[in-house]
Write a protein that holds these residues in place. Structure first.
Motif, PDB file in Angstrom:
ATOM      1  N   GLY A  57      11.627  13.216  -7.163  1.00  0.00           N
ATOM      2  CA  GLY A  57      11.286  11.969  -7.023  1.00  0.00           C
ATOM      3  C   GLY A  57      10.586  11.498  -5.792  1.00  0.00           C
ATOM      4  N   ILE A  58      12.252  11.475  -4.658  1.00  0.00           N
ATOM      5  CA  ILE A  58      12.028  10.467  -3.767  1.00  0.00           C
ATOM      6  C   ILE A  58      10.813  10.930  -2.475  1.00  0.00           C
ATOM      7  CG2 ILE A  58      12.995   9.390  -1.749  1.00  0.00           C
ATOM      8  CD1 ILE A  58      15.824   9.581  -3.513  1.00  0.00           C
ATOM      9  N   SER A  59      11.120  12.114  -2.795  1.00  0.00           N
ATOM     10  CA  SER A  59       9.638  12.789  -1.849  1.00  0.00           C
ATOM     11  C   SER A  59       8.622  13.013  -1.989  1.00  0.00           C
ATOM     12  CB  SER A  59      10.465  14.258  -1.998  1.00  0.00           C
ATOM     13  OG  SER A  59       9.268  15.280  -0.891  1.00  0.00           O
ATOM     14  N   ALA A  60       8.314  12.621  -3.744  1.00  0.00           N
ATOM     15  CA  ALA A  60       7.093  12.257  -3.781  1.00  0.00           C
ATOM     16  C   ALA A  60       6.642  10.878  -3.831  1.00  0.00           C
ATOM     17  CB  ALA A  60       7.117  12.676  -5.364  1.00  0.00           C
ATOM     18  N   LEU A  61       7.379  10.283  -3.722  1.00  0.00           N
ATOM     19  CA  LEU A  61       7.590   8.364  -3.552  1.00  0.00           C
ATOM     20  C   LEU A  61       7.138   8.485  -1.932  1.00  0.00           C
ATOM     21  CD1 LEU A  61       7.092   5.422  -4.501  1.00  0.00           C
ATOM     22  CD2 LEU A  61       9.734   5.475  -4.151  1.00  0.00           C
ATOM     23  N   VAL A  62       8.026   9.279  -1.301  1.00  0.00           N
ATOM     24  CA  VAL A  62       7.714   9.143   0.366  1.00  0.00           C
ATOM     25  C   VAL A  62       6.049   9.413   0.781  1.00  0.00           C
ATOM     26  CG1 VAL A  62       8.260   9.640   2.541  1.00  0.00           C
ATOM     27  CG2 VAL A  62       9.592   8.656   0.968  1.00  0.00           C
ATOM     28  N   THR A  63       5.853  10.559  -0.389  1.00  0.00           N
ATOM     29  CA  THR A  63       4.620  11.521   0.404  1.00  0.00           C
ATOM     30  C   THR A  63       3.593   9.728  -0.076  1.00  0.00           C
ATOM     31  OG1 THR A  63       5.661  13.261  -0.038  1.00  0.00           O
ATOM     32  CG2 THR A  63       3.340  13.404  -0.526  1.00  0.00           C
ATOM     33  N   ALA A  64       3.535  10.022  -1.255  1.00  0.00           N
ATOM     34  CA  ALA A  64       1.975   8.879  -1.756  1.00  0.00           C
ATOM     35  C   ALA A  64       1.869   7.882  -0.727  1.00  0.00           C
ATOM     36  CB  ALA A  64       2.873   8.238  -3.118  1.00  0.00           C
ATOM     37  N   ILE A  65       3.107   7.136   0.014  1.00  0.00           N
ATOM     38  CA  ILE A  65       3.396   6.235   0.684  1.00  0.00           C
ATOM     39  C   ILE A  65       2.926   6.503   2.335  1.00  0.00           C
ATOM     40  CG2 ILE A  65       4.554   4.704   2.183  1.00  0.00           C
ATOM     41  CD1 ILE A  65       6.465   4.228   0.066  1.00  0.00           C
ATOM     42  N   ARG A  66       3.014   7.790   2.505  1.00  0.00           N
ATOM     43  CA  ARG A  66       2.502   8.264   3.134  1.00  0.00           C
ATOM     44  C   ARG A  66       1.332   8.526   4.042  1.00  0.00           C
ATOM     45  NH1 ARG A  66       7.221  11.796   7.021  1.00  0.00           N
ATOM     46  NH2 ARG A  66       8.226  10.726   6.952  1.00  0.00           N
ATOM     47  N   GLY A  71      -1.759   3.891  -5.561  1.00  0.00           N
ATOM     48  CA  GLY A  71      -1.511   4.136  -7.152  1.00  0.00           C
ATOM     49  C   GLY A  71      -0.714   5.035  -7.319  1.00  0.00           C
ATOM     50  N   GLY A  72      -0.243   6.093  -6.692  1.00  0.00           N
ATOM     51  CA  GLY A  72       0.121   7.321  -6.361  1.00  0.00           C
ATOM     52  C   GLY A  72       2.107   6.924  -6.059  1.00  0.00           C
ATOM     53  N   ALA A  73       1.824   5.898  -5.745  1.00  0.00           N
ATOM     54  CA  ALA A  73       3.230   5.145  -4.892  1.00  0.00           C
ATOM     55  C   ALA A  73       3.786   4.503  -5.817  1.00  0.00           C
ATOM     56  CB  ALA A  73       3.488   4.447  -3.666  1.00  0.00           C
ATOM     57  N   ALA A  74       3.137   4.282  -6.473  1.00  0.00           N
ATOM     58  CA  ALA A  74       3.121   2.998  -8.620  1.00  0.00           C
ATOM     59  C   ALA A  74       3.919   4.263  -8.948  1.00  0.00           C
ATOM     60  CB  ALA A  74       2.022   2.257  -8.511  1.00  0.00           C
ATOM     61  N   ILE A  75       2.996   4.700  -9.845  1.00  0.00           N
ATOM     62  CA  ILE A  75       3.083   6.366 -10.520  1.00  0.00           C
ATOM     63  C   ILE A  75       4.805   6.551  -9.886  1.00  0.00           C
ATOM     64  CG2 ILE A  75       2.503   8.057 -10.957  1.00  0.00           C
ATOM     65  CD1 ILE A  75      -0.203   7.398 -11.534  1.00  0.00           C
TER      66      ILE A  75
END
Length: 98
Positions: A57-66, A71-75
């Protein structure tokens, strides 16, 4: 110049959603596995699964931010909060059962 054009085409076509979606899907599958381990009372699998789900989950958040997917970071943030709430709920329920 061709590299810049192809990178912008990939960014506009939504290529950044694939890794984020894959990481979120993996995290969800791990949470289902954790739920199954809870029913079977395999505590080592439960703890390991919790850590893996949070890591994905954290990896997905970091990937969306990078990738600059706001919208992906919010999801990802919402999914990560839901996973943490599920973990807390399951651990509190386990204390009352066991």
């Amino acid at each position: 110049m061709a590299i810049l054009m192809s990178a912008s085409v990939l960014a506009l076509s939504g290529a950044g959603w694939r890794p984020v979606g894959g990481l979120l899907l993996t995290s969800a599958v791990i949470m289902v596995s954790v739920h199954q381990d809870l029913r079977l009372r395999v505590w080592i699998g439960v703890v390991f699964g919790f850590f893996m789900a949070i890591a994905f989950g954290i990896s997905a958040l970091v990937t969306a931010i990078r990738v600059n997917l706001l919208g992906g970071a919010a999801i990802c943030a919402v999914v990560l909060c839901c996973e943490i709430l599920l973990i807390l709920r399951w651990s509190l329920r386990r204390r009352h059962i066991g």
